[in-house]
Design an enzyme around this catalytic site. Sequence first.
Site: not given
Length: 688
Positions: A323-325
């Site tokens: 998630d949330e790269i």
Amino acid sequence: MDKTIIGDLVFLGYDGRKSPITFETMGWTSDILEDAFDRYKSILLDPRSHMEYEMNVTAPEKLMDGANRIDKVVVYVQTYDQTLDMFTSETYSLRVDSPTIVITSQTVYGAVRALETLAQSCHVLKRVSWKKRLGHHHHHHHHHHHHHDEHVFENVIVLNETAIYDSPRFRHRGLMVDTARHFLPIHVLKTHLDAMVMTKMNVLHWHMTDDESFPFVSEEVPELAEAGAFGPAMQYTGDEIEDVIRYARKRGIRVIVEIDSPGHTGSFAKSHPEMMISCGKASDQKGYPSMSPAAEETYDVMWRLFREVARIFPDRALHFGGDEIDDACWKHSSKMKKAGFDTPRAVAYHVERLMEFASTLGKVPVIWGDLFDRLMSDSHHDTMNNNSILPPTTIVQLWTWNKDLSKESDASYWLRALKRITKTHRAILSSPWYINLASKGTESWKEYWSVEPLDFEAGLDQKDMVLGGEAVAWGEHIDATNSITATWPLAAAVGERLWSPESLTDIKSAQSRIDRVHCRMLARVVVKLTHYFRMNSIALKTSLAGCSKRVSIPIGTHRTGPRLCTTTTRTRTCLYSGNGSTRGDDVSTPAVAIAVAGLALSPIVFWSEYTLATTGSGLPPGPGGALGAAEGISYLASVGIVAWSLKTKVQTGSGLPAGPSGLVGAAEGVSYLAVLGGLIAAGVSTLS
């Protein structure tokens, strides 16, 4: 519950019953079943684990007649297969009919669910009595009756004759805990498992590592925890993890570990800077470094780590995060430019390597929904065929909600997303169940409970791709001191929604069940911790004078995590020893100023010698401590753990003011506090 028929009252036990109930197996037996028998025998026969029976018993002598006595519980398990995975059957039937209770299930895990239903069907009658009939000898009439003129039974445990056939609607009913933002001691994880049992949840998703810390002690790459954990006391060894997994398995709960990457990996940088890209000002994500797909060392370290993790966590599913790269971080990196990686290509490459790991290790990969969206978005299709990167077995966990401020509701947003994902892959829903965002003291549980996960247009075969859901408790503001109280009984609403049929929509009936399960949790789960807290409570060295007037931080060990918080009437300030910065969060707290100590086992409230003097609450003073009982209650009320009950005055006679009605009365609140402190003060009824 699918089908329930209710009949007459029968009894299981009472104080001093000569021949208590026995447990027998007719089908397959096992260590899991034997262990459950030991556990439930003590729960069933302990009057403290049941609430009082609410009806009047019209014919007490008829109730206590031998014909209404339960003598044994017979369990018939049909298969010897003890595999615990997403296909394990938890269906059971339960028949209560004196003198025998009969449980039938396909697997031992179904039988464990049945025993829990049985435990929650019991009530206690504090006293059952009736006058003896006089025989031929004429007694002189006395002004008062002697005790021997009546039959008296105390703490009679009763339940209705009943037949229940029950099975879960969804096969994945989970809770995610985060042990990276704050360390959670093993006993806290086990307490979560105890609470999960009471709401028939069957998956603990362990978000193990993140930017802030790396608590897993790997034998293959020991430097990750040596440099990345908050401290030597805040780490999990392989043995400790295996202990948690065994504890969970006995309760029919799978443990799925998550090692997140390539974002949320700041803790790797402390020992392996070569596999990281430092972001600084270019970062989207709080300035933490991101993992570098350009460095081959990245995949050497990750392979050694995953190889070991896969061995310790036996579950087929393994969560790879994703998630949330941090796009901005990678975009400005010369390392990435040199390797010819733009962000879509880098993401695809990283995922491809991880999916190879999953395949080699024989694991089913789980990823977060925003990574799935990235891989599926059009801009990626020119780089390579992303559909082939994700194995068809991949499970996608949806966590996002409507980010653009269009008129679409969150529910409509995540239902659309579920519909999109389930065209090709299996899904788990988390978006509506963010425990850490629940507004304290409100009715968040009602929103959780009212969710309908399959409310989108699709065929039955596509809807069956939704495996279930998870309540998620991210740990930015949750540590060992509040992990249990922040999560329960809120998560019980999620457990019930995922177990129960879609037709269950009556919120009023749900309210009473949530209330009851909360009371049972206070009685069963928290009391069990009493001994633990008492054995480990630390004598406070601070002066108690003026405690209620100003904030004091008692000195404790640093075992609960990197954070010491002080709470004043306006704000909460936390010192993160992890990175040395101080953050202030505006948390409006109507309570008297409080200090929550960063103690190892965090007894939240200590009774104070000054209770009477400082609060005039009429509660008995207890052994010395940091906080008076009344402040304790108002603190609990403020964080939504204890809501005042209209019946307060009547039930407790404590002289505390009655407040708006809510989940738990003040007396339970106080004794709950006492239990957490490991001290039940004399004179305050325990869990009335």
